[in-house]
Design an enzyme around this catalytic site. Structure first.
Site, PDB file in Angstrom:
ATOM      1  N   GLY A  36      50.446  39.752  42.723  1.00 18.58           N
ATOM      2  CA  GLY A  36      51.269  39.962  41.724  1.00 18.58           C
ATOM      3  C   GLY A  36      50.721  39.775  40.315  1.00 18.58           C
ATOM      4  O   GLY A  36      50.729  40.729  39.610  1.00 18.58           O
ATOM      5  N   CYS A  83      48.461  33.230  41.249  1.00 20.78           N
ATOM      6  CA  CYS A  83      49.898  32.856  41.812  1.00 20.78           C
ATOM      7  C   CYS A  83      49.799  32.444  43.216  1.00 20.78           C
ATOM      8  O   CYS A  83      48.863  32.194  43.821  1.00 20.78           O
ATOM      9  CB  CYS A  83      50.746  34.200  41.606  1.00 20.78           C
ATOM     10  N   THR A 115      50.029  34.499  45.840  1.00 20.27           N
ATOM     11  CA  THR A 115      48.916  35.472  46.798  1.00 20.27           C
ATOM     12  C   THR A 115      47.748  35.694  45.912  1.00 20.27           C
ATOM     13  O   THR A 115      46.974  36.231  46.248  1.00 20.27           O
ATOM     14  CB  THR A 115      49.830  36.641  47.168  1.00 20.27           C
ATOM     15  N   GLY A 116      48.085  35.665  44.472  1.00 18.57           N
ATOM     16  CA  GLY A 116      47.082  36.363  43.706  1.00 18.57           C
ATOM     17  C   GLY A 116      47.269  37.785  43.398  1.00 18.57           C
ATOM     18  O   GLY A 116      46.583  38.670  42.408  1.00 18.57           O
ATOM     19  N   HIS A 138      28.921  44.557  40.585  1.00 15.89           N
ATOM     20  CA  HIS A 138      29.222  46.108  40.366  1.00 15.89           C
ATOM     21  C   HIS A 138      30.414  46.522  39.282  1.00 15.89           C
ATOM     22  O   HIS A 138      30.440  47.488  38.542  1.00 15.89           O
ATOM     23  CB  HIS A 138      29.709  46.791  41.728  1.00 15.89           C
ATOM     24  N   ASP A 165      51.076  30.393  37.941  1.00 15.84           N
ATOM     25  CA  ASP A 165      52.758  30.148  38.154  1.00 15.84           C
ATOM     26  C   ASP A 165      52.532  29.047  39.180  1.00 15.84           C
ATOM     27  O   ASP A 165      51.650  28.494  39.527  1.00 15.84           O
ATOM     28  CB  ASP A 165      53.251  31.405  38.682  1.00 15.84           C
ATOM     29  N   ARG A 218      24.448  52.792  37.197  1.00 13.19           N
ATOM     30  CA  ARG A 218      25.353  53.580  37.679  1.00 13.19           C
ATOM     31  C   ARG A 218      26.666  52.912  37.763  1.00 13.19           C
ATOM     32  O   ARG A 218      27.787  53.399  37.639  1.00 13.19           O
ATOM     33  CB  ARG A 218      25.142  54.185  39.132  1.00 13.19           C
ATOM     34  N   HIS A 219      26.575  51.471  37.934  1.00 13.60           N
ATOM     35  CA  HIS A 219      27.943  50.681  37.962  1.00 13.60           C
ATOM     36  C   HIS A 219      28.574  50.620  36.404  1.00 13.60           C
ATOM     37  O   HIS A 219      29.890  50.690  36.326  1.00 13.60           O
ATOM     38  CB  HIS A 219      27.917  49.233  38.185  1.00 13.60           C
TER      39      HIS A 219
HETATM   40  C1  RB5 Z   1      56.251  33.432  43.575  1.00 15.47           C
HETATM   41  O1  RB5 Z   1      57.065  33.064  44.674  1.00 15.47           O
HETATM   42  C2  RB5 Z   1      55.199  34.509  44.093  1.00 15.47           C
HETATM   43  O2  RB5 Z   1      55.980  35.764  44.252  1.00 15.47           O
HETATM   44  C3  RB5 Z   1      54.003  34.462  43.039  1.00 15.47           C
HETATM   45  O3  RB5 Z   1      53.345  33.521  42.965  1.00 15.47           O
HETATM   46  C4  RB5 Z   1      53.026  35.491  43.735  1.00 15.47           C
HETATM   47  O4  RB5 Z   1      52.570  35.224  45.165  1.00 15.47           O
HETATM   48  C5  RB5 Z   1      53.384  36.929  43.584  1.00 15.47           C
HETATM   49  O5  RB5 Z   1      52.490  37.805  43.823  1.00 15.47           O
END
Ligand code: RB5
Length: 147
Positions: free
Chosen positions: A72, A67, A69-70, A100, A10, A134-135
């Site tokens: 969402g 995104c 933060t990665g 793993h 995104d 096991r994994h």
């Molecule tokens: C978009 O502003 C932001 O919420 C998205 O990129 C992400 O960080 C969501 O987890």
């Protein structure tokens, strides 16, 4: 035939996605890039779905979603049947995500300050091997939770 990776991002990870695509291409991967190269706001669950549905068609070694933060986009990816998406923050967890968890999608955040180079975090996954045993049993249990 070159190995294939599918990616989508995104607006929160335009630069990081571009860098990763170039890095993968340098490593000899063919990248099917389904992301956006502008900062106009879109919804990350749509990008997660696009990347994961394409991955599930087959022929890809793995996929990458990105995104801000990665977080969402990894949450959304993990709602899709057949997907094991790992939100990796360092080389150690990235290596383990393959050894793993045999993750099939990785998630990164374009606004995250990584303590290690994200390209090296990605390489740690690529260069690791799934250990099975096991994994595999534990992964089977994860997948059974899909119902
Ligand atoms: C978009 O502003 C932001 O919420 C998205 O990129 C992400 O960080 C969501 O987890």
């Amino acid at each position: 035939m070159s190995l294939k990776v599918v990616m989508a991002n995104d607006q929160g990870a335009v630069e990081l996605a571009k860098k990763m695509k170039e890095h993968l291409e340098k490593r000899g991967y063919e990248v099917n890039y389904l992301g956006i190269d502008h900062e106009e706001s879109i919804d990350y669950p749509d990008q997660a779905e696009k990347c994961c549905r394409e991955y599930l068609k087959g022929g890809y070694e793995f996929g990458i979603v990105l995104c801000g933060t990665g977080i969402g986009i990894s949450m959304a990816a993990n709602k899709i049947k057949g997907i094991r998406c790992a939100l990796v923050q360092d080389k150690y967890s990235s290596e383990k995500a393959k050894q793993h968890n045999n993750a099939n999608i990785l998630s990164f955040g374009g606004r995250v300050e990584y303590k290690e180079d994200p390209m090296e975090i990605l390489d740690a996954f690529i260069d690791a091997k799934f250990e099975g045993g096991r994994h595999q049993r534990r992964i089977d249990k994860i997948m059974a939770l899909e119902g």
